[in-house]
Design a protein around this motif. Structure first.
Motif, PDB file in Angstrom:
ATOM      1  N   LEU A  46       0.826  -1.204   0.000  1.00 44.26           N
ATOM      2  CA  LEU A  46       0.000   0.000   0.000  1.00 44.26           C
ATOM      3  C   LEU A  46       0.861   1.256   0.000  1.00 44.26           C
ATOM      4  CD1 LEU A  46      -2.922  -0.831   2.438  1.00 44.26           C
ATOM      5  CD2 LEU A  46      -3.071  -0.382  -0.011  1.00 44.26           C
ATOM      6  N   LEU A  47       1.921   1.242   0.781  1.00 42.87           N
ATOM      7  CA  LEU A  47       2.797   2.410   0.835  1.00 42.87           C
ATOM      8  C   LEU A  47       3.451   2.664  -0.520  1.00 42.87           C
ATOM      9  CD1 LEU A  47       3.931   4.685   2.530  1.00 42.87           C
ATOM     10  CD2 LEU A  47       5.736   3.136   3.301  1.00 42.87           C
ATOM     11  N   GLU A  48       3.791   1.609  -1.235  1.00 36.67           N
ATOM     12  CA  GLU A  48       4.353   1.764  -2.586  1.00 36.67           C
ATOM     13  C   GLU A  48       3.365   2.440  -3.521  1.00 36.67           C
ATOM     14  OE1 GLU A  48       5.496  -2.026  -4.128  1.00 36.67           O
ATOM     15  OE2 GLU A  48       7.207  -2.209  -2.775  1.00 36.67           O
ATOM     16  N   SER A  49       2.077   2.117  -3.382  1.00 38.17           N
ATOM     17  CA  SER A  49       1.078   2.696  -4.272  1.00 38.17           C
ATOM     18  C   SER A  49       0.724   4.121  -3.865  1.00 38.17           C
ATOM     19  CB  SER A  49      -0.179   1.831  -4.337  1.00 38.17           C
ATOM     20  OG  SER A  49      -0.837   1.833  -3.091  1.00 38.17           O
ATOM     21  N   PHE A  66      -8.955  13.216  18.000  1.00 40.10           N
ATOM     22  CA  PHE A  66      -8.672  12.020  17.233  1.00 40.10           C
ATOM     23  C   PHE A  66      -7.242  12.039  16.734  1.00 40.10           C
ATOM     24  CE2 PHE A  66     -13.261  12.464  16.824  1.00 40.10           C
ATOM     25  CZ  PHE A  66     -13.678  11.184  17.133  1.00 40.10           C
ATOM     26  N   VAL A  67      -6.693  10.861  16.551  1.00 40.45           N
ATOM     27  CA  VAL A  67      -5.402  10.682  15.915  1.00 40.45           C
ATOM     28  C   VAL A  67      -5.651   9.890  14.640  1.00 40.45           C
ATOM     29  CG1 VAL A  67      -3.119   9.633  16.105  1.00 40.45           C
ATOM     30  CG2 VAL A  67      -4.186  10.704  18.118  1.00 40.45           C
ATOM     31  N   HIS A  68      -5.147  10.389  13.527  1.00 45.61           N
ATOM     32  CA  HIS A  68      -5.292   9.707  12.243  1.00 45.61           C
ATOM     33  C   HIS A  68      -3.935   9.228  11.770  1.00 45.61           C
ATOM     34  CE1 HIS A  68      -9.372  11.471  10.834  1.00 45.61           C
ATOM     35  NE2 HIS A  68      -9.294  11.492  12.149  1.00 45.61           N
ATOM     36  N   VAL A  69      -3.914   8.013  11.240  1.00 44.05           N
ATOM     37  CA  VAL A  69      -2.750   7.494  10.543  1.00 44.05           C
ATOM     38  C   VAL A  69      -3.229   7.180   9.132  1.00 44.05           C
ATOM     39  CG1 VAL A  69      -1.009   5.674  10.420  1.00 44.05           C
ATOM     40  CG2 VAL A  69      -1.758   6.539  12.660  1.00 44.05           C
ATOM     41  N   ASP A  70      -2.682   7.908   8.173  1.00 42.80           N
ATOM     42  CA  ASP A  70      -3.106   7.807   6.780  1.00 42.80           C
ATOM     43  C   ASP A  70      -1.907   7.538   5.876  1.00 42.80           C
ATOM     44  OD1 ASP A  70      -5.530   8.692   7.798  1.00 42.80           O
ATOM     45  OD2 ASP A  70      -5.416  10.670   6.877  1.00 42.80           O
ATOM     46  N   LEU A  71      -2.195   7.031   4.694  1.00 45.56           N
ATOM     47  CA  LEU A  71      -1.219   7.018   3.616  1.00 45.56           C
ATOM     48  C   LEU A  71      -1.670   8.079   2.622  1.00 45.56           C
ATOM     49  CD1 LEU A  71      -0.637   3.214   2.952  1.00 45.56           C
ATOM     50  CD2 LEU A  71       0.695   4.778   4.370  1.00 45.56           C
ATOM     51  N   VAL A  72      -0.760   8.940   2.232  1.00 48.59           N
ATOM     52  CA  VAL A  72      -1.082  10.007   1.284  1.00 48.59           C
ATOM     53  C   VAL A  72      -0.531   9.590  -0.066  1.00 48.59           C
ATOM     54  CG1 VAL A  72      -0.820  12.446   0.717  1.00 48.59           C
ATOM     55  CG2 VAL A  72      -1.003  11.726   3.116  1.00 48.59           C
ATOM     56  N   CYS A  73      -1.439   9.547  -1.044  1.00 46.16           N
ATOM     57  CA  CYS A  73      -1.062   9.085  -2.375  1.00 46.16           C
ATOM     58  C   CYS A  73      -0.479  10.230  -3.182  1.00 46.16           C
ATOM     59  CB  CYS A  73      -2.269   8.477  -3.070  1.00 46.16           C
ATOM     60  SG  CYS A  73      -2.940   7.077  -2.135  1.00 46.16           S
ATOM     61  N   GLY A  74       0.394   9.884  -4.097  1.00 47.38           N
ATOM     62  CA  GLY A  74       1.222  10.882  -4.759  1.00 47.38           C
ATOM     63  C   GLY A  74       0.760  11.346  -6.100  1.00 47.38           C
ATOM     64  N   TYR A  75       1.592  11.170  -7.086  1.00 45.52           N
ATOM     65  CA  TYR A  75       1.485  11.877  -8.341  1.00 45.52           C
ATOM     66  C   TYR A  75       1.032  10.966  -9.481  1.00 45.52           C
ATOM     67  CZ  TYR A  75       4.371  15.100  -5.737  1.00 45.52           C
ATOM     68  OH  TYR A  75       4.847  15.942  -4.784  1.00 45.52           O
ATOM     69  N   ASP A  76       0.185  11.501 -10.318  1.00 42.84           N
ATOM     70  CA  ASP A  76      -0.054  10.929 -11.646  1.00 42.84           C
ATOM     71  C   ASP A  76       0.554  11.964 -12.578  1.00 42.84           C
ATOM     72  OD1 ASP A  76      -3.280   9.758 -10.608  1.00 42.84           O
ATOM     73  OD2 ASP A  76      -1.431   8.615 -10.826  1.00 42.84           O
ATOM     74  N   GLN A  77      -0.285  12.715 -13.251  1.00 43.97           N
ATOM     75  CA  GLN A  77       0.188  13.856 -14.024  1.00 43.97           C
ATOM     76  C   GLN A  77       0.315  15.082 -13.136  1.00 43.97           C
ATOM     77  OE1 GLN A  77       1.409  12.272 -16.337  1.00 43.97           O
ATOM     78  NE2 GLN A  77       0.559  13.296 -18.125  1.00 43.97           N
ATOM     79  N   GLU A  78      -0.517  15.134 -12.121  1.00 45.26           N
ATOM     80  CA  GLU A  78      -0.483  16.235 -11.170  1.00 45.26           C
ATOM     81  C   GLU A  78      -0.829  15.678  -9.794  1.00 45.26           C
ATOM     82  OE1 GLU A  78      -4.697  18.347 -11.485  1.00 45.26           O
ATOM     83  OE2 GLU A  78      -3.653  18.272 -13.406  1.00 45.26           O
ATOM     84  N   ALA A  83      -5.945  10.429   0.071  1.00 42.73           N
ATOM     85  CA  ALA A  83      -5.419   9.839   1.301  1.00 42.73           C
ATOM     86  C   ALA A  83      -6.188   8.561   1.601  1.00 42.73           C
ATOM     87  CB  ALA A  83      -5.551  10.822   2.458  1.00 42.73           C
ATOM     88  N   LEU A  84      -5.485   7.592   2.103  1.00 45.33           N
ATOM     89  CA  LEU A  84      -6.074   6.326   2.502  1.00 45.33           C
ATOM     90  C   LEU A  84      -5.991   6.258   4.020  1.00 45.33           C
ATOM     91  CD1 LEU A  84      -7.236   3.564   1.700  1.00 45.33           C
ATOM     92  CD2 LEU A  84      -4.875   2.756   1.487  1.00 45.33           C
ATOM     93  N   HIS A  85      -7.139   6.334   4.676  1.00 51.04           N
ATOM     94  CA  HIS A  85      -7.188   6.359   6.137  1.00 51.04           C
ATOM     95  C   HIS A  85      -7.031   4.938   6.669  1.00 51.04           C
ATOM     96  CE1 HIS A  85      -8.092   7.794  10.082  1.00 51.04           C
ATOM     97  NE2 HIS A  85      -9.184   7.074  10.175  1.00 51.04           N
TER      98      HIS A  85
END
Length: 111
Positions: A46-49, A66-78, A83-85
């Motif tokens: 998931l972190l790779e994606s 609240f405390v959130h732990v998310d993965l923030v997704c990066g770049y396509d063209q922009e 975010a994936l909670h």
């Protein structure tokens, strides 16, 4: 201080359990610290994606923080800004305590 070891085969649920165990051992969890997603994918896949781990505190609507732990997704063209909670924690010990939990999660997860 406790450490957290994440293996290549650890699922998000495994990482959540390990993270929760460390936070409990350090007496940081006073209310709950729950898995917010069900997936059999490994944490690293998931972190790779996505791109980044984000750990942060927010004020609740009626009470507590609240405390959130998310993965923030990066770049396509922009920048997509997706975010994936993954995990939600709750505390009634104030914003400073929520920030302490979030900071500890960030340290343990290498955010």
């Amino acid at each position: 201080m406790n450490t957290l070891t994440i293996t290549a085969t650890d699922t998000v649920a495994d990482v959540h359990r390990k993270l929760r165990d460390v936070l409990q051992a350090e007496d940081l969890i006073d209310e709950y610290f729950s898995l917010a997603i069900e997936t059999d994918q490994t944490f690293w896949k998931l972190l790779e994606s996505c791109r980044w781990v984000a750990c942060y505190a927010v004020t609740g609507d009626s009470e507590g923080h609240f405390v959130h732990v998310d993965l923030v997704c990066g770049y396509d063209q922009e920048w997509t800004g997706k975010a994936l909670h993954l995990i939600t924690g709750k505390t009634f010990l104030g914003l400073a305590h929520a920030q302490k939990i979030a900071n500890r999660c960030a340290e343990l997860l290498g955010a």
